[in-house]
Motif scaffolding. Structure first.
Motif, PDB file in Angstrom:
ATOM      1  N   ASN A   4       0.875  -1.179   0.013  1.00 25.11           N
ATOM      2  CA  ASN A   4       0.098   0.075  -0.015  1.00 25.11           C
ATOM      3  C   ASN A   4       0.872   1.106  -0.025  1.00 25.11           C
ATOM      4  OD1 ASN A   4      -2.523  -1.134  -0.175  1.00 25.11           O
ATOM      5  ND2 ASN A   4      -2.672  -1.405   2.040  1.00 25.11           N
ATOM      6  N   VAL A   5       1.499   1.397  -1.292  1.00 20.93           N
ATOM      7  CA  VAL A   5       2.385   2.516  -1.374  1.00 20.93           C
ATOM      8  C   VAL A   5       1.761   3.582  -2.344  1.00 20.93           C
ATOM      9  CG1 VAL A   5       4.641   3.472  -1.961  1.00 20.93           C
ATOM     10  CG2 VAL A   5       4.462   0.961  -0.606  1.00 20.93           C
ATOM     11  N   PRO A   6       1.372   4.874  -1.843  1.00 24.39           N
ATOM     12  CA  PRO A   6       0.949   5.729  -3.084  1.00 24.39           C
ATOM     13  C   PRO A   6       1.996   6.319  -4.178  1.00 24.39           C
ATOM     14  CG  PRO A   6       0.899   6.880  -0.891  1.00 24.39           C
ATOM     15  CD  PRO A   6       1.527   5.542  -0.799  1.00 24.39           C
ATOM     16  N   ASP A   7       2.352   5.468  -5.234  1.00 24.33           N
ATOM     17  CA  ASP A   7       3.632   5.387  -6.016  1.00 24.33           C
ATOM     18  C   ASP A   7       2.951   5.088  -7.443  1.00 24.33           C
ATOM     19  OD1 ASP A   7       6.879   4.312  -6.042  1.00 24.33           O
ATOM     20  OD2 ASP A   7       5.946   5.640  -7.556  1.00 24.33           O
ATOM     21  N   TRP A   8       2.992   6.054  -8.237  1.00 21.04           N
ATOM     22  CA  TRP A   8       2.587   5.916  -9.712  1.00 21.04           C
ATOM     23  C   TRP A   8       3.828   5.152 -10.337  1.00 21.04           C
ATOM     24  CZ3 TRP A   8      -2.033   6.203 -10.992  1.00 21.04           C
ATOM     25  CH2 TRP A   8      -2.984   7.004 -10.472  1.00 21.04           C
ATOM     26  N   TYR A   9       4.880   4.801  -9.947  1.00 19.42           N
ATOM     27  CA  TYR A   9       5.736   4.166 -10.520  1.00 19.42           C
ATOM     28  C   TYR A   9       5.847   2.629 -10.157  1.00 19.42           C
ATOM     29  CZ  TYR A   9       7.492   8.779 -11.342  1.00 19.42           C
ATOM     30  OH  TYR A   9       7.564  10.228 -11.655  1.00 19.42           O
ATOM     31  N   PHE A  10       4.745   1.927 -10.731  1.00 17.25           N
ATOM     32  CA  PHE A  10       4.470   0.464 -10.271  1.00 17.25           C
ATOM     33  C   PHE A  10       5.713  -0.513 -10.628  1.00 17.25           C
ATOM     34  CE2 PHE A  10       0.210   2.335 -11.021  1.00 17.25           C
ATOM     35  CZ  PHE A  10      -0.291   2.327  -9.768  1.00 17.25           C
ATOM     36  N   LEU A  11       6.355  -0.095 -11.806  1.00 19.60           N
ATOM     37  CA  LEU A  11       7.339  -1.045 -12.205  1.00 19.60           C
ATOM     38  C   LEU A  11       8.725  -0.859 -11.220  1.00 19.60           C
ATOM     39  CD1 LEU A  11       7.063  -0.791 -15.903  1.00 19.60           C
ATOM     40  CD2 LEU A  11       6.168  -2.622 -14.260  1.00 19.60           C
ATOM     41  N   ALA A  12       8.664   0.226 -10.479  1.00 16.50           N
ATOM     42  CA  ALA A  12       9.699   0.555  -9.595  1.00 16.50           C
ATOM     43  C   ALA A  12       9.339  -0.137  -8.170  1.00 16.50           C
ATOM     44  CB  ALA A  12      10.059   1.922  -9.288  1.00 16.50           C
ATOM     45  N   GLY A  13       8.668  -1.174  -8.051  1.00 22.26           N
ATOM     46  CA  GLY A  13       8.496  -2.086  -6.798  1.00 22.26           C
ATOM     47  C   GLY A  13       7.202  -1.734  -6.076  1.00 22.26           C
ATOM     48  N   SER A  14       6.375  -0.583  -6.119  1.00 18.39           N
ATOM     49  CA  SER A  14       5.241  -0.615  -5.598  1.00 18.39           C
ATOM     50  C   SER A  14       4.150  -0.960  -6.411  1.00 18.39           C
ATOM     51  CB  SER A  14       4.944   0.944  -4.816  1.00 18.39           C
ATOM     52  OG  SER A  14       4.860   1.979  -5.904  1.00 18.39           O
ATOM     53  N   ASN A  15       2.813  -1.429  -6.100  1.00 20.29           N
ATOM     54  CA  ASN A  15       1.810  -1.773  -6.941  1.00 20.29           C
ATOM     55  C   ASN A  15       0.388  -1.337  -6.543  1.00 20.29           C
ATOM     56  OD1 ASN A  15       1.854  -3.163  -4.756  1.00 20.29           O
ATOM     57  ND2 ASN A  15       2.323  -5.249  -5.817  1.00 20.29           N
ATOM     58  N   LYS A  16       0.429  -0.211  -5.379  1.00 26.20           N
ATOM     59  CA  LYS A  16      -0.968   0.188  -5.340  1.00 26.20           C
ATOM     60  C   LYS A  16      -0.842   1.695  -5.307  1.00 26.20           C
ATOM     61  CE  LYS A  16      -3.716  -3.463  -3.275  1.00 26.20           C
ATOM     62  NZ  LYS A  16      -4.877  -3.612  -2.175  1.00 26.20           N
ATOM     63  N   ALA A  17      -1.898   2.404  -5.400  1.00 27.71           N
ATOM     64  CA  ALA A  17      -2.038   3.792  -5.461  1.00 27.71           C
ATOM     65  C   ALA A  17      -3.369   4.370  -4.965  1.00 27.71           C
ATOM     66  CB  ALA A  17      -1.752   4.574  -6.784  1.00 27.71           C
ATOM     67  N   GLY A  18      -3.371   5.329  -4.130  1.00 29.16           N
ATOM     68  CA  GLY A  18      -4.730   5.879  -3.606  1.00 29.16           C
ATOM     69  C   GLY A  18      -5.867   6.052  -4.754  1.00 29.16           C
ATOM     70  N   MET A  19      -6.936   5.685  -4.538  1.00 27.60           N
ATOM     71  CA  MET A  19      -8.058   5.780  -5.555  1.00 27.60           C
ATOM     72  C   MET A  19      -8.751   7.177  -5.441  1.00 27.60           C
ATOM     73  SD  MET A  19      -8.648   2.875  -6.891  1.00 27.60           S
ATOM     74  CE  MET A  19     -10.404   2.511  -7.409  1.00 27.60           C
ATOM     75  N   GLY A  20      -8.325   7.999  -4.455  1.00 25.53           N
ATOM     76  CA  GLY A  20      -8.930   9.319  -4.329  1.00 25.53           C
ATOM     77  C   GLY A  20     -10.022   9.343  -3.683  1.00 25.53           C
ATOM     78  N   TYR A  21      -9.905  10.366  -2.643  1.00 24.57           N
ATOM     79  CA  TYR A  21     -11.186  10.640  -1.533  1.00 24.57           C
ATOM     80  C   TYR A  21     -11.084  11.955  -1.138  1.00 24.57           C
ATOM     81  CZ  TYR A  21      -7.950   8.622   1.673  1.00 24.57           C
ATOM     82  OH  TYR A  21      -6.691   8.398   2.471  1.00 24.57           O
ATOM     83  N   ARG A  22     -12.064  12.383  -0.281  1.00 20.27           N
ATOM     84  CA  ARG A  22     -12.110  13.760   0.112  1.00 20.27           C
ATOM     85  C   ARG A  22     -12.059  13.196   1.717  1.00 20.27           C
ATOM     86  NH1 ARG A  22     -15.459  18.736  -1.822  1.00 20.27           N
ATOM     87  NH2 ARG A  22     -14.105  19.440  -0.202  1.00 20.27           N
ATOM     88  N   GLU A  23     -11.194  13.657   2.501  1.00 23.91           N
ATOM     89  CA  GLU A  23     -11.158  13.026   4.124  1.00 23.91           C
ATOM     90  C   GLU A  23     -12.479  13.775   4.745  1.00 23.91           C
ATOM     91  OE1 GLU A  23      -7.482  13.396   6.035  1.00 23.91           O
ATOM     92  OE2 GLU A  23      -6.576  12.220   4.600  1.00 23.91           O
ATOM     93  N   VAL A  24     -12.848  14.873   4.335  1.00 25.32           N
ATOM     94  CA  VAL A  24     -14.086  15.272   5.326  1.00 25.32           C
ATOM     95  C   VAL A  24     -15.178  14.701   5.106  1.00 25.32           C
ATOM     96  CG1 VAL A  24     -13.029  17.731   5.276  1.00 25.32           C
ATOM     97  CG2 VAL A  24     -14.505  17.084   3.322  1.00 25.32           C
ATOM     98  N   ASN A  25     -15.263  13.796   3.909  1.00 22.47           N
ATOM     99  CA  ASN A  25     -16.651  12.887   3.614  1.00 22.47           C
ATOM    100  C   ASN A  25     -16.705  11.779   5.082  1.00 22.47           C
ATOM    101  OD1 ASN A  25     -17.151  14.342   1.473  1.00 22.47           O
ATOM    102  ND2 ASN A  25     -16.270  13.078   0.064  1.00 22.47           N
ATOM    103  N   TRP A  26     -15.369  11.685   5.414  1.00 18.27           N
ATOM    104  CA  TRP A  26     -15.643  10.470   6.641  1.00 18.27           C
ATOM    105  C   TRP A  26     -16.567  11.182   7.660  1.00 18.27           C
ATOM    106  CZ3 TRP A  26     -15.286   6.361   4.116  1.00 18.27           C
ATOM    107  CH2 TRP A  26     -14.257   6.293   3.051  1.00 18.27           C
ATOM    108  N   ALA A  27     -16.598  12.432   7.822  1.00 22.56           N
ATOM    109  CA  ALA A  27     -17.397  12.981   9.000  1.00 22.56           C
ATOM    110  C   ALA A  27     -19.165  12.812   8.938  1.00 22.56           C
ATOM    111  CB  ALA A  27     -17.059  14.504   9.138  1.00 22.56           C
TER     112      ALA A  27
END
Length: 80
Positions: A4-27
């Motif tokens: 679970n690493v927000p990194d767009w360089y998937f071929l450099a070792g990480s393989n997941k990125a955030g889907m995008g959300y607004r934190e204030v929605n969790w309230a």
């Protein structure tokens, strides 16, 4: 295994990125949280596959949330 690493360089070792959300929605109340999270996941699949993404789901009050926005105790909110 996925990292679970927000990194767009998937071929450099990480393989997941955030889907995008607004934190204030969790309230917001849980019903609204679920609806908005599903929309964010769907919108995120235009740029990446669902298995490439991750999202944050707080279990306790977050950003000044009300009791209707929390998921703890989990035993009382299993359906959500």
């Amino acid at each position: 295994m996925y990292l679970n690493v927000p990194d767009w360089y998937f071929l450099a070792g990480s393989n997941k990125a955030g889907m995008g959300y607004r934190e204030v929605n969790w309230a917001l109340p849980r019903e609204r949280q679920i609806m908005l999270a599903r929309q964010n996941i769907y919108d995120g699949t235009w740029e990446e596959t669902p298995s490439m993404g991750w999202m944050f789901v707080p279990l306790t009050e977050y950003h000044g949330g009300c009791p209707e926005s929390t998921l703890e105790p989990l035993s009382e909110h299993l359906e959500d």
